[in-house]
Design an enzyme around this catalytic site. Structure first.
Site, PDB file in Angstrom:
ATOM      1  NE  ARG A  91      -4.142   1.778   1.005  1.00  0.00           N
ATOM      2  CZ  ARG A  91      -5.115   2.153   0.179  1.00  0.00           C
ATOM      3  NH1 ARG A  91      -5.129   1.762  -1.085  1.00  0.00           N
ATOM      4  NH2 ARG A  91      -6.101   2.911   0.597  1.00  0.00           N
ATOM      5  CB  THR A 365      -9.065  -0.715  -7.497  1.00  0.00           C
ATOM      6  OG1 THR A 365      -9.076   0.502  -6.759  1.00  0.00           O
ATOM      7  CG2 THR A 365      -8.193  -1.715  -6.828  1.00  0.00           C
ATOM      8  CB  THR A 383      -5.731   0.722  -6.631  1.00  0.00           C
ATOM      9  OG1 THR A 383      -6.598   1.752  -7.064  1.00  0.00           O
ATOM     10  CG2 THR A 383      -5.170   1.103  -5.270  1.00  0.00           C
ATOM     11  CG  ASN A 385      -8.041   6.466  -4.807  1.00  0.00           C
ATOM     12  OD1 ASN A 385      -8.869   5.590  -4.583  1.00  0.00           O
ATOM     13  ND2 ASN A 385      -8.180   7.688  -4.348  1.00  0.00           N
ATOM     14  CG  ASP A 407      -8.358   5.365  -0.531  1.00  0.00           C
ATOM     15  OD1 ASP A 407      -9.414   5.875  -0.953  1.00  0.00           O
ATOM     16  OD2 ASP A 407      -7.883   4.327  -1.006  1.00  0.00           O
ATOM     17  CB  SER A 436      -7.140  -0.248   1.309  1.00  0.00           C
ATOM     18  OG  SER A 436      -7.569  -0.870   0.127  1.00  0.00           O
ATOM     19  N   GLY A 457     -13.479  -1.095  -7.168  1.00  0.00           N
ATOM     20  CA  GLY A 457     -14.800  -0.519  -6.921  1.00  0.00           C
ATOM     21  C   GLY A 457     -14.888   0.357  -5.688  1.00  0.00           C
TER      22      GLY A 457
END
Ligand code: GLY
Length: 556
Positions: A91, A365, A383, A385, A407, A436, A457
């Site tokens: 991440r 994503t 992703t 984003n 996020d 996330s 999504g």
């Protein structure tokens, strides 16, 4: 009337039913067909599922710049044939210069800077994540896994209808045309049917192939990225890049009907959400009225509403905030949340608070699943984003940067891109990972791989994954039917039940009569996630690409 609605739905399901892809040995399900082909070739030439995942991740960065990336981050979940499991967290992290209020204007209002432009990016994790996965679990040489992506970038590939229309849609044109390099590399170059060649990206991939992740985090790529950031007001420095490490940890585990659910731990809210919602559903009898019945949709929506209330409060990067995972998954707590559900009436979200423990959505994503001939299973969700991330292409490097900083809770209590309300636990801090929704998940039955899935999504990911699991576990659908069935979404706030096309007007009327505000999904984000799935049943692997996208399932 309720029974009639359920029957009509099941009838339409069977008339429309499609077969999943079937294979005996190995399967890939990827959201872009050229990258799926890359994965299959790696498996057929003796690579394992980790090798194929690495090759697919780099290929998607070339063929699916909408979400495939080297400028973003994500999660890799693996279950090996011998039963070992791992979760690799790559991440993005907030740059060291990030500050809590960096996206507030002088009046304290949230700006667009967390979504668009140079200041929107977290420190990318994909290249380190792929390298870590490969070093620990790969079989083929790194260079061999980078070669297909490099070839696709250097020699080009024909621009498909779906790529062309996504790139030249009004929103994406508006985003990308703000940045001269993005305009040059993508908008002016990629046209339907033409060959799309990306020489700058090819050069970047060649360096990563030859020098490994150290090029991206310390070498020429890092230097150019940091210099471009400095001259454009961005925050990511060479020190940020050098400090970035991917992390390996234990996946989260739970059970549903005795099957083992292996899923994403924090900093994803997805795994906890999935297990909490399955916990509320198990034993409730919600499924007795049938798939797609108003009564079952109502019950599942109430479960969603309750989890998303908890999501608003209790999730942050576990390195900075102690996520109360055990309490959120405590059977007594789950039972108390379940007991507040009225099977006949919606509970207004205003009456649901995060439990006492003692987006507009863009579907940007991407997720892929791989099972190899030995039975190793790898599920990756990664992703930028939003679609095409922050819109920024790094000059001379050929890749887009993420806008993952959105996020975070830019202002605790205010909505983000996905209309999610988030709390203090997810406020911005240097070096922190934003929460996330990505939920790569593997389910085993009797100790063997049974189901694997995940989705893009935004805030709808967790609910999309949940519904495909329910369609298999409770309604006994095959992989394709489980993915194809119309879905719905509730996220507590806004207090709205969103339904896809395909949920009948009669069913919607029944849901409204129960007190739900129902909004049919339409416009630019008409779907509840795009769930890619592999089901292992009766000696066959069933691969299902979600028809809401343009993916491909293929195996041998
Ligand atoms: N950026 C979407 C997610 O991680 O939930």
């Amino acid at each position: 009337m309720r029974i009639k609605t359920a029957c009509a739905f099941l009838l339409s399901m069977s008339l429309l039913a499609r077969q999943p892809e079937h294979a005996r040995h190995a399967m890939v399900v990827v959201q872009e067909p050229l990258a799926a082909d890359v994965g299959l070739r790696v498996l057929q030439s003796g690579g394992n599922a980790i090798d194929a995942a690495v090759a697919v991740a780099f290929a998607l960065a070339v063929t699916y710049p909408y979400a495939g990336n080297i400028g973003g981050g994500g999660f890799l979940l693996a279950r090996f044939a011998d039963g070992r499991t791992t979760f690799i967290d790559f991440r993005e992290k907030a740059p060291l210069a990030a500050t809590r209020n960096m996206y507030l204007d002088s009046k304290g209002n949230v700006t667009k800077d967390s979504l668009v432009g140079w200041r929107a990016s977290g420190v990318p994790g994909t290249v380190r994540g792929m390298e870590l996965a490969h070093q620990k679990y790969g079989r083929k040489p790194w260079a061999e896994l980078l070669d297909p992506a490099l070839k696709l970038a250097a020699e080009g590939f024909p621009v498909s209808y779906s790529f062309a229309t996504s790139l030249h849609s009004e929103n994406e044109m508006k985003l990308l045309s703000q940045f001269p390099e993005s305009k040059r590399v993508f908008l002016e170059t990629a046209h339907y049917g033409d060959k799309f060649v990306q020489p700058d990206l090819a050069a970047t991939l060649k360096r990563i192939r030859d020098r490994g992740a150290s090029d991206f985090y310390e070498g020429e790529t890092a230097q150019k990225l940091a210099a471009a950031m400095a001259s454009n007001g961005g925050l990511i420095t060479l020190a940020d890049l050098k400090a970035y490490q991917a992390a390996e940890q234990e996946p989260l585990r739970g059970r549903y009907h005795g099957d083992e659910i292996i899923t994403a731990p924090p900093p994803s809210a997805g795994g906890v959400g999935l297990l909490q919602m399955l916990g509320m559903l198990e034993g409730s009898g919600y499924e007795k009225t049938g798939a797609g019945s108003a009564a079952s949709i109502h019950y599942v929506a109430e479960v969603m509403r309750r989890f998303y209330a908890d999501r608003s409060e209790y999730f942050g990067d576990p390195d900075f905030f102690k996520v109360p995972v055990r309490k959120l998954l405590d059977p007594r707590y789950i039972a108390s949340r379940r007991s507040s559900i009225d099977p006949a009436h919606a509970t207004p979200s205003g009456q649901i608070r995060p439990g006492e423990l003692g987006a507009h959505e863009s579907t940007e994503t991407t997720h892929f699943n791989i099972v190899d001939n030995d039975g190793n299973a790898v599920a990756v969700t990664y992703t930028l984003n939003a679609g095409y991330g922050s819109g920024v292409t790094v000059p001379g490097l050929g890749f887009l940067l993420n806008d993952e900083m959105d996020d975070f809770a830019a202002k605790p209590g205010a909505e983000n891109l996905f209309h999610l309300i988030q709390g203090e636990a997810n406020a911005i801090q240097p070096g922190k990972r934003p929460i996330s929704n990505m939920t790569p998940t593997i389910i085993t039955r009797d100790g063997k791989l049974f189901l694997m899935l995940g989705a893009p999504g935004g805030s709808r990911i967790i609910n999309g994954v949940l519904q495909v699991i329910l369609n298999v576990e409770d309604f006994h659908m095959n992989a394709q039917d489980a993915v194809d069935a119309p879905r719905f979404h509730h996220q507590w706030m806004p207090d709205m039940l969103y339904v896809e096309q395909g949920i009948s007007p009669d069913t919607v009327a029944l849901l409204r009569a129960m007190g739900h505000e129902v909004s049919p999904l339409e416009g630019s984000s008409p779907v509840v996630a795009r769930v890619e799935t592999i089901l292992n049943a009766g000696g066959w692997l069933q691969g299902a690409a979600d028809p809401r996208g343009n993916g491909k399932a293929e195996g041998y």
